[in-house]
Enzyme design. Structure first.
Site, PDB file in Angstrom:
ATOM      1  NE  ARG A 133       3.835   4.538  21.884  1.00  0.00           N
ATOM      2  CZ  ARG A 133       3.337   4.177  21.999  1.00  0.00           C
ATOM      3  NH1 ARG A 133       3.166   3.176  20.387  1.00  0.00           N
ATOM      4  NH2 ARG A 133       2.082   5.019  23.072  1.00  0.00           N
ATOM      5  CB  SER A 190      10.256  -6.068  -1.656  1.00  0.00           C
ATOM      6  OG  SER A 190       9.390  -7.067  -1.659  1.00  0.00           O
ATOM      7  CD  GLU A 203       4.229 -10.985  -1.818  1.00  0.00           C
ATOM      8  OE1 GLU A 203       3.900 -10.599  -0.467  1.00  0.00           O
ATOM      9  OE2 GLU A 203       5.497  -9.666  -1.748  1.00  0.00           O
ATOM     10  N   GLY A 234      12.457   2.958  15.419  1.00  0.00           N
ATOM     11  CA  GLY A 234      11.653   0.984  15.411  1.00  0.00           C
ATOM     12  C   GLY A 234      12.162  -0.113  15.250  1.00  0.00           C
ATOM     13  CG  LEU A 235      15.308  -0.364  17.333  1.00  0.00           C
ATOM     14  CD1 LEU A 235      16.415  -0.024  18.352  1.00  0.00           C
ATOM     15  CD2 LEU A 235      16.751  -0.410  15.825  1.00  0.00           C
ATOM     16  NE  ARG A 278     -23.816   2.935 -18.859  1.00  0.00           N
ATOM     17  CZ  ARG A 278     -23.538   4.451 -18.822  1.00  0.00           C
ATOM     18  NH1 ARG A 278     -23.238   4.269 -20.284  1.00  0.00           N
ATOM     19  NH2 ARG A 278     -24.056   4.801 -18.147  1.00  0.00           N
ATOM     20  CG  ASN A 336       3.894  -2.768   3.379  1.00  0.00           C
ATOM     21  OD1 ASN A 336       4.572  -2.488   2.259  1.00  0.00           O
ATOM     22  ND2 ASN A 336       4.222  -3.922   4.088  1.00  0.00           N
ATOM     23  CE  LYS A 368       6.652  -4.176   0.109  1.00  0.00           C
ATOM     24  NZ  LYS A 368       6.139  -4.366   0.845  1.00  0.00           N
ATOM     25  CG  HIS A 412       6.734  -5.838  -5.025  1.00  0.00           C
ATOM     26  ND1 HIS A 412       6.355  -6.499  -4.064  1.00  0.00           N
ATOM     27  CD2 HIS A 412       7.788  -6.399  -5.216  1.00  0.00           C
ATOM     28  CE1 HIS A 412       6.935  -7.529  -3.402  1.00  0.00           C
ATOM     29  NE2 HIS A 412       7.803  -7.170  -4.469  1.00  0.00           N
ATOM     30  CG  ASN A 413       3.558  -6.784  -0.915  1.00  0.00           C
ATOM     31  OD1 ASN A 413       4.250  -6.039  -1.457  1.00  0.00           O
ATOM     32  ND2 ASN A 413       2.884  -5.747  -0.023  1.00  0.00           N
ATOM     33  NE  ARG A 437      -3.252 -13.665   0.050  1.00  0.00           N
ATOM     34  CZ  ARG A 437      -1.806 -13.452   0.767  1.00  0.00           C
ATOM     35  NH1 ARG A 437      -1.238 -12.454   1.907  1.00  0.00           N
ATOM     36  NH2 ARG A 437      -0.820 -13.233  -0.010  1.00  0.00           N
ATOM     37  CG  MET A 479      10.621  -5.069   8.273  1.00  0.00           C
ATOM     38  SD  MET A 479      11.570  -6.625   7.065  1.00  0.00           S
ATOM     39  CE  MET A 479      11.024  -5.813   6.121  1.00  0.00           C
TER      40      MET A 479
END
Length: 469
Positions: A36, A132, A193, A12-13, A445, A106, A186, A189-190, A291, A16
């Protein structure tokens, strides 16, 4: 010859993957690469320039696998979900016992746990690795959160420690636990963020729309804040970007950017998992909601005409705003670590929260001056394991909460939307009440559903007198 084989493979180029491969090559590792879309490979090698001696490219998957030293280590930097499952299906038959596959995207940690268990049955190891720092971090030193077996960590650690960001000489990478532990850390973490970015956006809105500060002046304030307790990557870049002007119009760049933010799922995953684990993450939820609402630009513009979109002037002292920001940031981290603690117990990961804070001190998006104090706090005997109850943070909150209360009350009174700031204060106030409101809920309740309740100072399940009538 075997000595010519690569120490690690990168499939995967994209942005990242390319950056990580170049980082590894620069640190002296021999890296096999493929993609790919094979026509990307030539462009990547051209970009590599002087590092090409440590890179060997392959177009065919079988040749790529054959070009790796055994036991093999292959890092996939591809979209999560179905593409990852498809690549595992394609490459697994080419691998041997002891080989390791790494998913550096992710990914949802549930998928990571599933893949780890399935590959273990074939004698293969699967690593979920959170990365990250964006493109620059990947190229020059990311923060990395690794989940997998001890075997896979022994294969990986020399490479990852060499390419990671460093803080006072210590690499910001570690083996955090088995299967999905790295990807879950992670994810949280996000989530942190998301909340930190939303708080910053709310500060900007209060100063720009409430106090009529020009963006550049707000940027200079963030620059000043970045010299003290609020020092962080997000504060640093906000201070910088607010002082840019659009070359087409001459206006501040932020004034020509549509106020509709995207999201890739990790923030939502954090909220979903927090709720599932019975934890409060209302600051992160507020940020995710903000968002989502931002995407409804047309509806909001119509609502402004129908409901009125007026926002009153606010007179907020910059020093008080800084104090409110510090309080909110502490509460945001505290919520994130509560989620990590709940997951660690649920999945028996044994997460080291002090070490996680240290891994986040450089390279990652949420790196900040607070993380040293957080790591030290977790090495102390925390009451109930709660960060906000540590002696160092309880005293800081005592000093800063009055400013947060003032900022929230002033903004709400004048019609400014501050969902993350408000959520921070509501969580703090809820947590400090030894006697809350759930007794009413429990009574309701029991009244409508005979669910029962606990009585103060008594064991067992009880029912209200309404059932005696």
């Amino acid at each position: 010859m075997a000595d010519d084989k690569a120490q690690i493979g990168v499939y995967g180029l994209g942005t990242m993957g390319s950056a990580l491969a170049l980082n590894m090559a620069e640190k002296g590792f021999r890296v096999a690469v493929t993609n790919r879309e094979v026509d990307w490979i030539g462009g990547f090698l051209k970009e590599a320039e002087g590092l090409s001696k440590n890179l060997v490219a392959y177009e065919a998957l079988d040749a790529f696998v054959a070009g790796l030293k055994t036991p093999r280590v292959i890092l996939f930097m591809i979209p999560s979900g179905k593409p990852m499952d498809m690549m595992i299906e394609a490459i697994a038959p080419l691998l041997e016992d002891g080989d390791t596959i790494i998913d550096g995207g992710n990914a949802n940690f549930h998928d990571t746990r599933r893949r780890s268990a399935a590959l273990a049955e074939k004698g293969l190891h699967f690593v979920g690795m959170g990365v990250s720092g964006g493109e620059k971090g990947a190229r020059h030193g990311p923060s990395m959160m690794v989940g997998g077996t001890d075997h896979s960590w022994r294969q990986l650690r020399d490479v990852l420690r060499a390419i990671a960001a460093t803080y006072e000489g210590q690499p910001c990478v570690d083996h955090l636990g088995p299967d999905g532990a790295g990807h879950f850390v992670k994810t949280v973490h996000n989530g942190i963020e998301y909340a930190d970015m939303q708080v910053i956006a709310e500060i900007y809105a209060l100063l720009h729309y409430g106090a009529v500060w020009p963006p550049a002046e707000i940027g200079k304030l963030f620059e000043e804040w970045n010299k003290g307790a609020l020092k962080s990557y997000l504060v640093e870049i906000t201070g910088e970007l607010l002082q840019y002007h659009d070359p087409q119009t001459g206006h501040p760049v932020v004034d020509v950017i549509k106020d509709a933010a995207g999201q890739k799922g990790t923030g939502r995953w954090t909220v979903v998992e927090a709720v599932r684990l019975g934890q409060a993450a209302n600051m992160i939820e507020a940020a995710v909601g903000a968002r989502s609402w931002s995407a409804e630009k047309d509806a909001r513009q119509s609502a402004q005409g129908i409901l009125g979109g007026g926002r009153g002037a606010v007179d907020v002292d910059a020093g008080a705003l800084a104090q409110a920001f510090l309080a909110a940031r502490i509460l945001c981290y505290a919520q994130g670590f509560r989620i990590l603690a709940a997951a660690s117990e649920e999945y028996e990961w044994g997460l080291d929260f002090a070490r996680i804070a240290e891994v986040w001190r450089a390279g990652c998006i949420i790196r900040s001056a607070l993380l040293d104090d957080i790591s030290e706090a977790f090495r102390e005997d925390l009451p109930h394991g709660q960060l906000i109850l540590s002696s160092r943070f309880a005293s800081v909150l005592a000093d800063t909460i009055p400013a947060l209360r003032m900022v929230v009350s002033t903004a709400v009174a004048e019609g400014h939307a501050i969902p993350a700031f408000s959520a921070a204060l509501q969580w703090y106030d809820s947590m400090r009440q030894g006697f809350g409101t759930a007794n009413i809920i429990q009574a309701q309740r029991d009244f409508f559903g005979y669910h029962g309740f606990e009585r103060l100072g008594e064991e067992g399940k009880h029912h209200g007198p309404w059932w005696d009538e």
